[in-house]
Design a protein around this motif. Structure first.
Motif, PDB file in Angstrom:
ATOM      1  N   ALA A  29       0.838  -1.206   0.000  1.00  0.00           N
ATOM      2  CA  ALA A  29       0.000   0.000   0.000  1.00  0.00           C
ATOM      3  C   ALA A  29       0.873   1.257   0.000  1.00  0.00           C
ATOM      4  CB  ALA A  29      -0.927  -0.008   1.208  1.00  0.00           C
ATOM      5  N   LEU A  30       1.918   1.268   0.800  1.00  0.00           N
ATOM      6  CA  LEU A  30       2.806   2.427   0.845  1.00  0.00           C
ATOM      7  C   LEU A  30       3.517   2.622  -0.492  1.00  0.00           C
ATOM      8  CD1 LEU A  30       4.311   2.049   4.435  1.00  0.00           C
ATOM      9  CD2 LEU A  30       2.707   3.807   3.636  1.00  0.00           C
ATOM     10  N   ASP A  37       1.389   3.674  -8.567  1.00  0.00           N
ATOM     11  CA  ASP A  37       1.041   2.423  -9.257  1.00  0.00           C
ATOM     12  C   ASP A  37       0.026   1.693  -8.381  1.00  0.00           C
ATOM     13  OD1 ASP A  37       0.768  -0.079 -10.393  1.00  0.00           O
ATOM     14  OD2 ASP A  37       2.924  -0.442 -10.595  1.00  0.00           O
ATOM     15  N   HIS A  38      -1.237   1.947  -8.670  1.00  0.00           N
ATOM     16  CA  HIS A  38      -2.321   1.369  -7.879  1.00  0.00           C
ATOM     17  C   HIS A  38      -2.979   0.186  -8.583  1.00  0.00           C
ATOM     18  CE1 HIS A  38      -2.136   4.667  -4.994  1.00  0.00           C
ATOM     19  NE2 HIS A  38      -1.962   5.453  -6.026  1.00  0.00           N
ATOM     20  N   ILE A  43      -2.814  -4.791  -4.708  1.00  0.00           N
ATOM     21  CA  ILE A  43      -3.436  -4.290  -3.479  1.00  0.00           C
ATOM     22  C   ILE A  43      -4.851  -4.800  -3.218  1.00  0.00           C
ATOM     23  CG2 ILE A  43      -2.026  -2.195  -3.299  1.00  0.00           C
ATOM     24  CD1 ILE A  43      -4.185  -0.654  -4.761  1.00  0.00           C
ATOM     25  N   ASP A  44      -5.445  -5.496  -4.182  1.00  0.00           N
ATOM     26  CA  ASP A  44      -6.845  -5.929  -4.046  1.00  0.00           C
ATOM     27  C   ASP A  44      -6.921  -7.452  -4.134  1.00  0.00           C
ATOM     28  OD1 ASP A  44      -9.539  -6.637  -4.501  1.00  0.00           O
ATOM     29  OD2 ASP A  44      -9.950  -4.788  -5.603  1.00  0.00           O
ATOM     30  N   LEU A  45      -7.110  -8.090  -2.988  1.00  0.00           N
ATOM     31  CA  LEU A  45      -7.142  -9.549  -2.925  1.00  0.00           C
ATOM     32  C   LEU A  45      -8.202 -10.136  -3.845  1.00  0.00           C
ATOM     33  CD1 LEU A  45      -6.287 -12.272  -1.752  1.00  0.00           C
ATOM     34  CD2 LEU A  45      -7.774 -11.804   0.202  1.00  0.00           C
ATOM     35  N   ASP A  46      -9.396  -9.559  -3.856  1.00  0.00           N
ATOM     36  CA  ASP A  46     -10.467 -10.082  -4.707  1.00  0.00           C
ATOM     37  C   ASP A  46     -10.069 -10.020  -6.180  1.00  0.00           C
ATOM     38  OD1 ASP A  46     -12.097 -10.614  -2.514  1.00  0.00           O
ATOM     39  OD2 ASP A  46     -13.063  -8.643  -2.602  1.00  0.00           O
ATOM     40  N   TYR A  47      -9.480  -8.922  -6.581  1.00  0.00           N
ATOM     41  CA  TYR A  47      -9.041  -8.787  -7.975  1.00  0.00           C
ATOM     42  C   TYR A  47      -7.965  -9.821  -8.299  1.00  0.00           C
ATOM     43  CZ  TYR A  47      -7.267  -6.814 -12.301  1.00  0.00           C
ATOM     44  OH  TYR A  47      -6.875  -6.651 -13.613  1.00  0.00           O
ATOM     45  N   ALA A  48      -6.988  -9.964  -7.413  1.00  0.00           N
ATOM     46  CA  ALA A  48      -5.908 -10.920  -7.645  1.00  0.00           C
ATOM     47  C   ALA A  48      -6.456 -12.336  -7.795  1.00  0.00           C
ATOM     48  CB  ALA A  48      -4.887 -10.856  -6.505  1.00  0.00           C
ATOM     49  N   ARG A  49      -7.395 -12.695  -6.932  1.00  0.00           N
ATOM     50  CA  ARG A  49      -7.987 -14.041  -7.023  1.00  0.00           C
ATOM     51  C   ARG A  49      -8.786 -14.216  -8.302  1.00  0.00           C
ATOM     52  NH1 ARG A  49      -9.555 -15.075  -0.678  1.00  0.00           N
ATOM     53  NH2 ARG A  49      -7.456 -15.691  -0.078  1.00  0.00           N
ATOM     54  N   SER A  50      -9.505 -13.164  -8.725  1.00  0.00           N
ATOM     55  CA  SER A  50     -10.280 -13.269  -9.967  1.00  0.00           C
ATOM     56  C   SER A  50      -9.365 -13.419 -11.180  1.00  0.00           C
ATOM     57  CB  SER A  50     -11.196 -12.047 -10.149  1.00  0.00           C
ATOM     58  OG  SER A  50     -10.447 -10.895 -10.487  1.00  0.00           O
ATOM     59  N   ALA A  51      -8.106 -12.986 -11.046  1.00  0.00           N
ATOM     60  CA  ALA A  51      -7.133 -13.125 -12.131  1.00  0.00           C
ATOM     61  C   ALA A  51      -6.358 -14.442 -12.037  1.00  0.00           C
ATOM     62  CB  ALA A  51      -6.168 -11.950 -12.094  1.00  0.00           C
ATOM     63  N   GLY A  52      -6.684 -15.270 -11.051  1.00  0.00           N
ATOM     64  CA  GLY A  52      -6.051 -16.583 -10.929  1.00  0.00           C
ATOM     65  C   GLY A  52      -4.899 -16.654  -9.942  1.00  0.00           C
ATOM     66  N   ALA A  53      -4.575 -15.554  -9.294  1.00  0.00           N
ATOM     67  CA  ALA A  53      -3.511 -15.564  -8.284  1.00  0.00           C
ATOM     68  C   ALA A  53      -4.116 -15.956  -6.937  1.00  0.00           C
ATOM     69  CB  ALA A  53      -2.855 -14.191  -8.195  1.00  0.00           C
ATOM     70  N   THR A  54      -3.296 -16.479  -6.055  1.00  0.00           N
ATOM     71  CA  THR A  54      -3.792 -16.837  -4.727  1.00  0.00           C
ATOM     72  C   THR A  54      -3.850 -15.634  -3.799  1.00  0.00           C
ATOM     73  OG1 THR A  54      -1.572 -17.445  -4.023  1.00  0.00           O
ATOM     74  CG2 THR A  54      -2.963 -19.208  -4.892  1.00  0.00           C
ATOM     75  N   ASP A  55      -3.067 -14.604  -4.106  1.00  0.00           N
ATOM     76  CA  ASP A  55      -3.039 -13.388  -3.285  1.00  0.00           C
ATOM     77  C   ASP A  55      -2.388 -12.291  -4.102  1.00  0.00           C
ATOM     78  OD1 ASP A  55      -3.263 -11.658  -1.092  1.00  0.00           O
ATOM     79  OD2 ASP A  55      -2.437 -13.112   0.321  1.00  0.00           O
TER      80      ASP A  55
END
Length: 139
Positions: A29-30, A37-38, A43-55
């Protein structure tokens, strides 16, 4: 900052390594705020998971900044003549970055005594996430 003496450096010497505390959500976040670069993958767990990443995972440029910090802990920034890096992996949340460098060559270029160093930023398991090179003026 005292500049390392060219004559005292040998091929194969290691630069002082830089060990970083584990990458946390706060770190990401910092860095997002500082770099503007946001991207939600960082920074968004839900987005990362929807893209196939675990976190979420670290920005590549965060690891690159750590490499730059290791170099400028050794010499002033204006001594760096060339810097190249290649991303080779993802620095996961919780990873403990370790930046290291080794003198690969000594040479005279453009009338300056320089060293070429190989660079890496690896996680706590020794898996490189960035590799590269820098050429540094030690005159």
């Amino acid at each position: 900052m005292d500049l390392p003496a060219y004559a005292s450096i040998s091929v194969g010497d290691s630069l002082p390594a830089l060990r970083i505390a584990p990458i946390s959500r706060k770190t990401l976040a910092l860095y997002a705020g500082a770099s503007a670069d946001h991207h939600p993958m960082h920074i968004d767990l839900d987005y990362a998971r929807s893209a196939g990443a675990t976190d979420v995972f670290a920005h590549g440029m965060l690891s690159a900044a750590y490499v730059g910090r290791m170099l400028t802990d050794w010499v002033p920034q204006q001594r760096i003549r060339r810097l190249t890096m290649r991303f080779t992996g993802i620095m996961q949340l919780g990873a403990e970055p370790l930046c290291s460098a080794q003198v690969a060559a000594k040479m005279v270029e453009d009338g300056e005594q320089r060293v070429r160093v190989t660079l890496s930023c690896a996680d706590q398991h020794g898996v490189n996430k960035i590799v590269g090179e820098a050429v540094i003026n030690l005159d």
